[in-house]
Design a protein around this motif. Structure first.
Motif, PDB file in Angstrom:
ATOM      1  N   GLU A 183      44.242  29.023  44.381  1.00  0.00           N
ATOM      2  CA  GLU A 183      45.604  28.904  43.864  1.00  0.00           C
ATOM      3  C   GLU A 183      46.046  27.454  43.676  1.00  0.00           C
ATOM      4  O   GLU A 183      46.933  27.183  42.861  1.00  0.00           O
ATOM      5  N   ASP A 184      45.437  26.537  44.402  1.00  0.00           N
ATOM      6  CA  ASP A 184      45.822  25.136  44.249  1.00  0.00           C
ATOM      7  C   ASP A 184      44.967  24.412  43.208  1.00  0.00           C
ATOM      8  O   ASP A 184      44.924  23.179  43.161  1.00  0.00           O
ATOM      9  N   THR A 185      44.268  25.171  42.351  1.00  0.00           N
ATOM     10  CA  THR A 185      43.519  24.613  41.230  1.00  0.00           C
ATOM     11  C   THR A 185      44.001  25.280  39.941  1.00  0.00           C
ATOM     12  O   THR A 185      44.749  26.261  39.989  1.00  0.00           O
ATOM     13  N   ASP A 186      43.531  24.776  38.807  1.00  0.00           N
ATOM     14  CA  ASP A 186      43.873  25.403  37.522  1.00  0.00           C
ATOM     15  C   ASP A 186      42.716  26.256  36.977  1.00  0.00           C
ATOM     16  O   ASP A 186      42.661  26.560  35.791  1.00  0.00           O
ATOM     17  N   LEU A 187      41.798  26.650  37.870  1.00  0.00           N
ATOM     18  CA  LEU A 187      40.672  27.476  37.455  1.00  0.00           C
ATOM     19  C   LEU A 187      41.110  28.939  37.355  1.00  0.00           C
ATOM     20  O   LEU A 187      41.511  29.539  38.352  1.00  0.00           O
ATOM     21  N   PRO A 188      41.050  29.565  36.166  1.00  0.00           N
ATOM     22  CA  PRO A 188      41.409  30.979  36.038  1.00  0.00           C
ATOM     23  C   PRO A 188      40.495  31.849  36.909  1.00  0.00           C
ATOM     24  O   PRO A 188      39.270  31.841  36.740  1.00  0.00           O
ATOM     25  N   THR A 189      41.087  32.558  37.858  1.00  0.00           N
ATOM     26  CA  THR A 189      40.329  33.325  38.844  1.00  0.00           C
ATOM     27  C   THR A 189      40.828  34.758  38.870  1.00  0.00           C
ATOM     28  O   THR A 189      42.025  35.000  38.963  1.00  0.00           O
ATOM     29  N   GLU A 190      39.886  35.713  38.807  1.00  0.00           N
ATOM     30  CA  GLU A 190      40.262  37.127  38.740  1.00  0.00           C
ATOM     31  C   GLU A 190      39.430  37.949  39.725  1.00  0.00           C
ATOM     32  O   GLU A 190      38.209  37.782  39.809  1.00  0.00           O
ATOM     33  N   PHE A 191      40.107  38.835  40.463  1.00  0.00           N
ATOM     34  CA  PHE A 191      39.405  39.775  41.340  1.00  0.00           C
ATOM     35  C   PHE A 191      38.947  40.960  40.495  1.00  0.00           C
ATOM     36  O   PHE A 191      39.753  41.617  39.835  1.00  0.00           O
ATOM     37  N   VAL A 192      37.628  41.231  40.509  1.00  0.00           N
ATOM     38  CA  VAL A 192      37.073  42.291  39.664  1.00  0.00           C
ATOM     39  C   VAL A 192      36.525  43.463  40.479  1.00  0.00           C
ATOM     40  O   VAL A 192      35.848  44.338  39.946  1.00  0.00           O
ATOM     41  N   GLY A 193      36.823  43.491  41.788  1.00  0.00           N
ATOM     42  CA  GLY A 193      36.308  44.557  42.640  1.00  0.00           C
ATOM     43  C   GLY A 193      34.889  44.262  43.084  1.00  0.00           C
ATOM     44  O   GLY A 193      34.160  43.503  42.448  1.00  0.00           O
ATOM     45  N   HIS A 194      34.515  44.866  44.197  1.00  0.00           N
ATOM     46  CA  HIS A 194      33.155  44.659  44.705  1.00  0.00           C
ATOM     47  C   HIS A 194      32.213  45.678  44.071  1.00  0.00           C
ATOM     48  O   HIS A 194      32.565  46.857  43.939  1.00  0.00           O
ATOM     49  N   PRO A 195      31.010  45.255  43.666  1.00  0.00           N
ATOM     50  CA  PRO A 195      30.073  46.185  43.018  1.00  0.00           C
ATOM     51  C   PRO A 195      29.747  47.426  43.851  1.00  0.00           C
ATOM     52  O   PRO A 195      29.481  48.491  43.308  1.00  0.00           O
TER      53      PRO A 195
END
Length: 390
Positions: A170-182
Motif C-alpha cells: 500500500e505504500d508503493t504505487d505498484l498495482p497489486t491484486e489478490f487473485v485467490g490461492h490456486p
C-alpha cells in the motif's frame, strides 16, 4: 569454464514468457496458463519452468525447476551456473522480444532479471516495450520487506495469493491484486486426502539439498514409530525425477521403509493418516486436506544462522502463518530428531482429536485463502496483457 547454455528459438515471436523456478510455482503458473489459453488459444507462450507448464501448453525453453536451489549456501555453491543461465536468458529475451514476461515467485533470480531488463531498456519502465508482470509475491512479510520499493520501480503489475499481501504494497504505487490461492480455486483437485487408517505421508520437499537433509530424518522417525505399529505403511511423494532418485538412494539403505509415489496429478488423491512434511507449499495442501501432522525442516547451518536473524515471522509453515498459531507443530534444525518426531507421530495417530482439529483448521484456511472469490490469476494475466500491450 562451464558449458555454454543455449536456449532454443521460439516457433514465432512469443506473446508471453513465464519464469517459474520451483515446483510449486511451475504448477501454479501452469494452472493460470491453462485457464488463460482457454480464453486465448492462439497465445504464444514460452517458459523457463517444468513439466506442468509444458503440459499446459508452454514451450519450455529450459527446465528451471529441475535446477531449483534455496538458501544462501546453496546459491553460492551454484553461482557459476546461475550467472551463465542469467546471461543466456537476457540474451534470449533481447533477441526474441516477448510482449510480456510473467515472473512467478523465485525472487532471487526473477527480480535481478527484471532489474536487468529495465536497465537494458527492454522493459516498459526502462523505455522498452516488454511488460513485466509478477504472479505470487516474494514473502516480503517474512523478510526483505524493502524489496517492495524495488518491485514498484521495475514491475507493471503484481498479483498475490494471500489476502493480507495487498496491504504490504500500500505504500508503493505498484498495482497489486489478490487473485485467490490456486489450492482453493474452482475446479482444483487436491492431490491429498485424509484417511485415519491410511499410511503415514513423508514429504521432504522439492529441492535436492533440503531433501538430502530432511528425508533421512523422516524415514528414521517413521521406522522408530513402526516398531510399535508394524502394520502401518509409509509413502513418500516426489515431484521430479531428480528428487525421486534422491529418495530411492536414501531408501536403498532401509529396504521397505516407504513406498515412493509420483506427485503428479492423479484421478484419486493420495490418502494418509498423518504426515511429516517440510515447510514448503505442500504443507499448505496437507492442511487443506485435513491431514494431521507436523512440520520438519533442516537447513544448511549457515543458511539457518542467517535466516534466524533475518526472518521476522514466528512460524515456517504457511498454514501456521495464516492461522497465526502452531496448528502444525514445527521441529526445526536440532529439534528435528527422530525421538521427538516418533513421539509426535504416536500422539497424532492415537488421538482422534488431532484429526478433528485438522478438519476445523481446513475450513478456516479456505475462507482465509479466498475460496469462492470471483478473481482468478488467468483473468488478471489476460487483463494485464490487454492493458499493457495496447
Amino acid at each position: 569454464m562451464p558449458k555454454p547454455i543455449t536456449l532454443p528459438r521460439p516457433s514465432q515471436r512469443p506473446d508471453l514468457l513465464i519464469i517459474a523456478g520451483e515446483h510449486s510455482g511451475d504448477h501454479h503458473a501452469a494452472a493460470m496458463l491453462k485457464d488463460a489459453l482457454l480464453e486465448r488459444p492462439d497465445m504464444q507462450v514460452c517458459a523457463l519452468g517444468g513439466d506442468a507448464l509444458k503440459r499446459s501448453g508452454a514451450q519450455v525453453i529450459f527446465d528451471l525447476v529441475d535446477h531449483s536451489v534455496v538458501g544462501f549456501a546453496e546459491v553460492l555453491k551454484h553461482y557459476g551456473f546461475f550467472k551463465q543461465l542469467f546471461a543466456s536468458v537476457v540474451g534470449w529475451i533481447a533477441e526474441h522480444r516477448p510482449r510480456a514476461v510473467c515472473f512467478v515467485d523465485y525472487p532471487g533470480f526473477n527480480l535481478r532479471l527484471a532489474e536487468r531488463l529495465v536497465k537494458d531498456g527492454l522493459a516498459r519502465k526502462g523505455g522498452g516495450e516488454i511488460a513485466l508482470l509478477y504472479y505470487i509475491s516474494p514473502q516480503i512479510w517474512a523478510w526483505k520487506g524493502h524489496r517492495r520499493f524495488k518491485m514498484a520501480k521495475l514491475l507493471d503489475a503484481l498479483s498475490v495469493i494471500f489476502p493480507f499481501e495487498v496491504a504490504c504494497y500500500e505504500d508503493t504505487d505498484l498495482p497489486t491484486e489478490f487473485v485467490g490461492h490456486p489450492f482453493v480455486a474452482g475446479g482444483y483437485q487436491l492431490s491429498l486426502a485424509h484417511n485415519p487408517t491410511g499410511p503415514v505421508l513423508l514429504l521432504p520437499g522439492s529441492r535436492i539439498a533440503p531433501v538430502q537433509r530432511i528425508f533421512p530424518v523422516l524415514v528414521e522417525s517413521f521406522l522408530a514409530y513402526r516398531a510399535g505399529d508394524p502394520d502401518r505403511r509409509a509413502i513418500a511423494l516426489y515431484p521430479s525425477a531428480s528428487v525421486k532418485q534422491q529418495l530411492q538412494t536414501i531408501l536403498a539403505e532401509v529396504s521397505g521403509a516407504a513406498e515412493v509415489i509420483d506427485l503428479q496429478p492423479a484421478e484419486t488423491p493420495v490418502e494418509a493418516s498423518a504426515v511429516l512434511t517440510s515447510s514448503g507449499t505442500m504443507s499448505l495442501q496437507v492442511a487443506l486436506a485435513g491431514i494431521p501432522g507436523c512440520i520438519v525442516y533442516r537447513a544448511h547451518w549457515w543458511t539457518y544462522f542467517l535466516g534466524k536473524n533475518l526472518v521476522k515471522i514466528p512460524y515456517l509453515g504457511i498454514a501456521n502463518i495464516l492461522l497465526d498459531r502452531p496448528a502444525y507443530p514445527e521441529f526445526i534444525q536440532a529439534a528435528a530428531e527422530p525421538g521427538r518426531l516418533q513421539t509426535e507421530l504416536q500422539r497424532l495417530l492415537a488421538d482422534d482429536s488431532a484429526a478433528t482439529t485438522a478438519a476445523a483448521n481446513t475450513q478456516e484456511l479456505r475462507t482465509l485463502l479466498g475460496e469462492g472469490s470471483q478473481n482468478s490469476a488467468a483473468t488478471w494475466l489476460l487483463a494485464q496483457m490487454d492493458s499493457r500491450l495496447m
